[in-house]
Write a protein that holds these residues in place. Structure first.
Motif, short mmCIF file in Angstrom:
data_model
loop_
_atom_site.label_atom_id
_atom_site.label_comp_id
_atom_site.label_asym_id
_atom_site.label_seq_id
_atom_site.Cartn_x
_atom_site.Cartn_y
_atom_site.Cartn_z
N GLY A 167 3.27 22.19 -31.89
CA GLY A 167 4.55 22.10 -31.55
C GLY A 167 4.74 20.70 -30.74
N ALA A 168 5.87 20.13 -30.91
CA ALA A 168 5.87 18.64 -30.50
C ALA A 168 6.79 18.39 -29.75
N SER A 169 6.99 17.31 -28.74
CA SER A 169 8.34 17.05 -28.15
C SER A 169 9.40 16.62 -28.72
N ASP A 170 9.26 16.37 -30.20
CA ASP A 170 10.58 15.94 -30.88
C ASP A 170 11.30 17.28 -31.54
N ALA A 171 10.92 18.42 -30.73
CA ALA A 171 11.67 19.59 -31.15
C ALA A 171 11.00 20.15 -32.55
N VAL A 215 5.44 32.56 -32.08
CA VAL A 215 6.42 32.29 -30.90
C VAL A 215 6.54 30.84 -30.62
N THR A 216 7.73 30.25 -30.09
CA THR A 216 7.86 28.96 -29.64
C THR A 216 8.28 28.80 -28.30
N ARG A 265 4.97 27.38 -20.99
CA ARG A 265 3.62 28.10 -21.71
C ARG A 265 4.17 29.40 -22.09
N THR A 266 3.57 30.14 -23.11
CA THR A 266 3.96 31.62 -23.39
C THR A 266 2.58 32.04 -23.78
N ALA A 267 2.29 33.40 -23.60
CA ALA A 267 0.92 33.68 -24.07
C ALA A 267 1.18 35.22 -24.34
N SER A 321 7.18 23.02 -25.95
CA SER A 321 6.22 22.83 -25.03
C SER A 321 4.96 23.83 -25.50
N THR A 322 5.25 24.75 -26.32
CA THR A 322 4.31 26.01 -26.56
C THR A 322 4.58 26.59 -27.95
N ALA A 323 3.32 26.64 -28.44
CA ALA A 323 3.65 27.33 -29.92
C ALA A 323 2.32 28.37 -30.09
N ILE A 324 2.42 29.90 -30.23
CA ILE A 324 1.44 30.50 -30.46
C ILE A 324 1.48 31.62 -31.66
N TRP A 325 0.71 32.10 -32.14
CA TRP A 325 0.58 32.85 -33.22
C TRP A 325 0.96 34.23 -32.58
N TYR A 326 1.41 35.21 -33.44
CA TYR A 326 1.46 36.89 -33.21
C TYR A 326 -0.06 37.02 -33.27
#
Length: 454
Positions: A62-66, A120-121, A150-152, A107-112
């Motif tokens: 995930g990047a700052s350019d959305a 999830v972003t 952040r997400t977790a 700001s954050t991107a995580i896998w299930y």
């Protein structure tokens, strides 16, 4: 390496020890990969990286350019240099123009954790989105009160599907994917929250780090946090292994058994002789237990000395738990890295070499599978520290601007890093040409070299 193989074949080296040595040898030789390249599709700083936990095959960024992208790191999309360099282009890409995409920086991107069908972003546009990987559509949208840092999600969870979110709000919110609503609101921090991490030994324990310099432990089954880390509450060195502690307890009991055997023999006689006394003593024990449990149920906000404890002199920028669930690593804007004993809540006093950490945004740490090294983004480089001595064992330099995130791949012992230069770099043990090119490719390369020489 050949020595380890010979020892393994002769039976001198056990399989687990062989695997450990091979991994450590590969880790000690990490370099900028000469055989794998990630072709970044981002036009902004890369803030988050994660390889899926099920197959170890898909890299999510995930990047700052959305924008966000998914790369297949095991199967290349193209080759260069006579099939010597594998180029990995995104197999899925979403940018700001997508109808369901984020409007501001991701700001954050995580896998299930248990399936690559969902990810999830979180974004600065105050939204946490749950995406369907196959259709690239948002299936759930959670509106937050501020920027999402952040997400977790817990990799151990079997009883819940909660997404822990760290935002610029003072409260930690847990989003329930099963119901599509907020399930918990955890109050205790006095400023925004920059880091959030689930325990790797319990699906109910959550750890959060805030801009107030505090690290709090939460049991989501009860109200209030049950521990606040204090940097002045310390212990020297590592916790003794379980085997040593168990033998120590056994020997102490056996040594004192001779002294207390007569007292144990007389104990039943006292109970029989005075029945009312035994009832009274039992009630007093129950009362003391009730008082102790009531004291434990008190919200830490009522215990001002404990509640105001700080783990860092500045904001807590990153948290990472070791794989065994025994220790927690934290990085702060005071340019300090600390190792905590989770069970006792003590600062282990491991003196990590002082490094400069950017304080403008949250950073993503990475720990090896055996918890021997921790990778920390330090301005334009990534430094690998020995977790138990604090010494820097290697420095990965390749980015032209600040590094924001890193991820350690357990399958191939590779490290992936992303920074403000919009690049995703791969750090891996070097490979020889003979390992990468088959016979046909080697003949082709040889023919090309002869033609070029003529």
């Amino acid at each position: 390496m050949w020595k380890e193989i010979g020892d393994r074949e002769s039976g001198k080296l056990r399989p687990n020890s062989f695997i450990t040595r091979i991994r450590s040898n590969r880790l000690s030789s990490l370099l900028l990969s000469n055989h794998k390249e990630i072709v970044s599709s981002h036009r902004g700083a890369i803030n988050s990286l994660q390889v899926d936990l099920t197959e170890g095959r898909y890299l999510l960024s995930g990047a700052s350019d959305a924008s966000l992208a998914v790369y297949d790191i095991q199967r290349a999309t193209d080759y260069e240099g006579g099939a010597l360099i594998a180029k990995h282009k995104p197999i899925l890409a979403v940018d700001k123009q997508h109808p369901n995409g984020h409007k501001y920086a991701i700001s954050t991107a995580i896998w299930y954790p248990i399936d690559t069908g969902l990810f999830v972003t979180g974004s600065y546009d105050h939204h946490v989105n749950v995406w369907d990987t196959n259709t690239t559509q948002v299936v759930m949208d959670f509106k937050m009160p501020g920027k999402v840092y952040r997400t977790a999600m817990s990799s151990l969870a079997t009883s819940h599907m909660l997404i822990a979110t760290a935002t610029e709000d003072v409260q930690v919110r847990l989003c329930d994917m099963a119901s599509g609503a907020f399930s918990h609101t955890l109050s205790g921090h006095r400023d925004g929250i920059m880091a959030v991490e689930w325990s790797t030994s319990s699906e109910w324990v959550l750890m959060t780090g805030g801009c107030d310099g505090a690290i709090r432990f939460w049991d989501i089954r009860r109200a209030g946090c049950f521990s606040v880390l204090d940097q002045s509450h310390s212990q020297l060195g590592r916790r003794p292994p379980l085997l040593e502690r168990s033998t120590t307890k056994v020997t102490s009991k056996s040594s004192s058994s001779g002294q207390t055997s007569s007292a144990k023999a007389r104990a039943p006689q006292r109970k029989v002789a005075s029945g009312s006394g035994s009832k009274h003593s039992g009630s007093s024990r129950t009362l003391r237990h009730a008082k102790g449990s009531a004291k434990q149920r008190l919200h830490p906000g009522l215990l001002s000395s404990q509640d105001r404890a700080t783990a860092h002199y500045g904001a807590v920028l990153g948290l990472k738990a070791t794989e065994d669930g025994m220790y927690l690593l934290s990085a702060g804007s005071d340019s300090r890295l600390r190792l905590w004993d989770i069970q006792s809540g003590c600062n282990t006093l491991v003196h990590f070499e002082i490094v400069r950490l950017q304080s403008s945004k949250a950073i993503q740490l990475a720990v090896t599978q055996d918890s021997s090294l921790v990778f920390v983004p330090c301005m334009t480089s990534v430094k690998a520290f020995d977790v138990w001595t604090g010494k820097a064992s290697m420095t990965l330099q390749g980015h032209y601007e600040h590094v924001n995130c890193c991820w350690y791949g357990t399958h191939d012992q590779e490290v992936y890093t992303g920074g403000n230069d919009r690049q995703i770099l791969v750090w891996s043990p070097p490979k020889l040409i003979s390992q990468d090119v088959d016979e046909g490719d080697r003949r082709t390369v040889a023919v090309d070299q002869d033609n070029w020489s003529d």
